[in-house]
Design an enzyme around this catalytic site. Structure first.
Site, PDB file in Angstrom:
ATOM      1  N   ILE A 149       0.878  -1.272  -0.131  1.00  0.00           N
ATOM      2  CA  ILE A 149       0.097  -0.054  -0.101  1.00  0.00           C
ATOM      3  C   ILE A 149       0.727   1.113   0.041  1.00  0.00           C
ATOM      4  CG2 ILE A 149      -1.644   1.368   1.381  1.00  0.00           C
ATOM      5  CD1 ILE A 149      -3.050  -1.403   2.387  1.00  0.00           C
ATOM      6  N   SER A 167       9.562   3.985   5.497  1.00  0.00           N
ATOM      7  CA  SER A 167      10.127   3.197   6.630  1.00  0.00           C
ATOM      8  C   SER A 167       9.420   1.812   6.572  1.00  0.00           C
ATOM      9  CB  SER A 167       9.716   3.807   8.320  1.00  0.00           C
ATOM     10  OG  SER A 167       8.395   3.635   8.354  1.00  0.00           O
ATOM     11  N   ARG A 168      10.407   0.741   7.037  1.00  0.00           N
ATOM     12  CA  ARG A 168       9.986  -0.645   6.957  1.00  0.00           C
ATOM     13  C   ARG A 168      11.094  -1.360   7.791  1.00  0.00           C
ATOM     14  NH1 ARG A 168       9.560  -2.690   1.176  1.00  0.00           N
ATOM     15  NH2 ARG A 168       9.658  -4.643   2.138  1.00  0.00           N
ATOM     16  N   ILE A 227      -4.844   4.895   7.414  1.00  0.00           N
ATOM     17  CA  ILE A 227      -5.464   4.339   6.645  1.00  0.00           C
ATOM     18  C   ILE A 227      -5.009   2.766   7.019  1.00  0.00           C
ATOM     19  CG2 ILE A 227      -6.045   5.783   4.598  1.00  0.00           C
ATOM     20  CD1 ILE A 227      -3.027   3.320   4.807  1.00  0.00           C
ATOM     21  N   ARG A 229      -4.633   0.940  11.017  1.00  0.00           N
ATOM     22  CA  ARG A 229      -5.708   0.253  11.859  1.00  0.00           C
ATOM     23  C   ARG A 229      -5.685   1.359  13.140  1.00  0.00           C
ATOM     24  NH1 ARG A 229      -7.282  -2.679   8.844  1.00  0.00           N
ATOM     25  NH2 ARG A 229      -7.470  -4.991   8.739  1.00  0.00           N
ATOM     26  N   GLU A 258     -14.871   0.808  16.138  1.00  0.00           N
ATOM     27  CA  GLU A 258     -15.890   0.937  14.878  1.00  0.00           C
ATOM     28  C   GLU A 258     -17.029   0.273  15.057  1.00  0.00           C
ATOM     29  OE1 GLU A 258     -13.371   0.055  11.150  1.00  0.00           O
ATOM     30  OE2 GLU A 258     -11.716   1.534  11.761  1.00  0.00           O
ATOM     31  N   HIS A 277     -13.904   3.892   7.154  1.00  0.00           N
ATOM     32  CA  HIS A 277     -12.976   2.803   6.862  1.00  0.00           C
ATOM     33  C   HIS A 277     -13.557   2.401   5.610  1.00  0.00           C
ATOM     34  CE1 HIS A 277     -10.718  -0.848   8.931  1.00  0.00           C
ATOM     35  NE2 HIS A 277     -10.229  -0.434   7.608  1.00  0.00           N
TER      36      HIS A 277
END
Length: 316
Positions: A149, A167-168, A227, A229, A258, A277
């Site tokens: 994403i 970042s990862r 986008i 959680r 939610e 959502h």
């Protein structure tokens, strides 16, 4: 071989299955229309799987070996009961990336071009000139979670001339990113970012990740976009940051609870954009979900490596 298929698409899948397979149908609540005691494949559909749904399916299918989910995030699936079973889990990574990326660009443009104020002026029938509309050229976008994403977001954002940081867990150069850093190194980049997008999975490490410390490091003209959680953001800290102008605004497509309760203070915070959502919704998602399942089922049937296998220890 027996499968548990979503009631919504079981009849569409049926013509593509080998002759030696059978299936039963499961609904959104986990109710199954037949005997699933010998089922080894479970395909869950495009909805958030409730714990009660998952529990029903697990209890009905003691021989389950492979579960294809359509969600990218699987924090709700990896329950203690689920982890006790030796089930291979594959997720829906990539199914929702394009519509979510387009939504992120929409959020960014809505802030840069004063859409909220312009809508208010239209409602007031006020022909007011002189609003400052920003350009995106040379602004900086930080994407926390440069996975599928995140990369689709970067692809679209680069066309607007944004500087893009990501970042990862295991950093490496990525197309359309000017810089990719490790899991904790992104905090040092917050002072440069005009827009901060959360696109990382919800895990034990990321729960409450965006807290008061993070808001104190962000620019006062920066916007937070989530986008991923809702539990990744400390909502009381976000509310305080908005009320004290620590940041300029936020766009939330996901929240901790939610649906968002009517009494939640998030509804009335200054400069916040809440969507239900829905950023991953697209008419094309169904087509992609069926294609992924059928490809993976062919692989499973022929004992070949599956796509999108989830690392249960990592949580994604």
């Amino acid at each position: 071989m027996k499968l548990i298929l979503p009631i919504e698409v079981a009849d569409e899948i049926k013509p593509h299955l080998p002759n030696d397979t059978t299936f039963v149908r499961a609904d959104v609540d986990g109710n199954i229309d037949g005997d699933a005691t010998d089922a080894e494949v479970y395909f869950s559909w495009l909805y958030y799987i409730k714990p009660t749904t998952l529990q029903k399916v697990l209890e009905s299918a003691p021989k389950l070996r492979w579960h294809q989910a359509t969600n990218a995030g699987v924090n709700n699936i990896l329950t203690p009961q689920y982890l006790e079973r030796e089930i291979v889990l594959t997720n829906g990574a990539g199914l929702h990336a394009i519509p979510i990326a387009e939504f992120v660009i929409t959020y960014i443009l809505s802030y840069a071009k004063n859409f909220q104020k312009l809508h208010e002026l239209q409602a007031q029938k006020s022909w007011q000139r002189g609003l400052i509309n920003e350009e995106l050229q040379d602004k900086t976008l930080l994407i926390i979670g440069a996975g599928g994403i995140g990369q689709e977001i970067a692809k679209r954002a680069k066309a607007f001339g944004l500087n893009i940081y990501g970042s990862r867990r295991h950093p490496q150069p990525l197309l359309n990113f000017d810089k990719v850093v490790g899991a904790n190194e992104w905090k040092a980049l917050l002072g440069e970012a005009n827009y901060v997008v959360i696109a990382t999975p919800l895990t034990k490490e990321t729960k409450g990740l965006i807290d008061a410390e993070i808001f104190s490091l962000m620019r006062p003209d920066a916007y937070l976009i989530n986008i991923a959680r809702g539990a990744i953001v400390d909502e009381p800290a976000l509310i305080k940051a908005l009320q004290t102008a620590k940041i300029a605004g936020a766009a939330l497509d996901t929240v901790f609870t939610e649906p968002l309760p009517p009494e939640s203070p998030l509804w009335t915070q200054p400069n916040i954009f809440i969507t239900p959502h829905c950023s991953g919704h697209s008419p094309k998602t169904k087509e992609r979900a069926l294609s992924l399942f059928l490809d993976n089922f062919t692989r499973y049937y022929n004992d070949q490596p599956l796509r999108n296998i989830v690392n249960k220890d990592a949580g994604y």
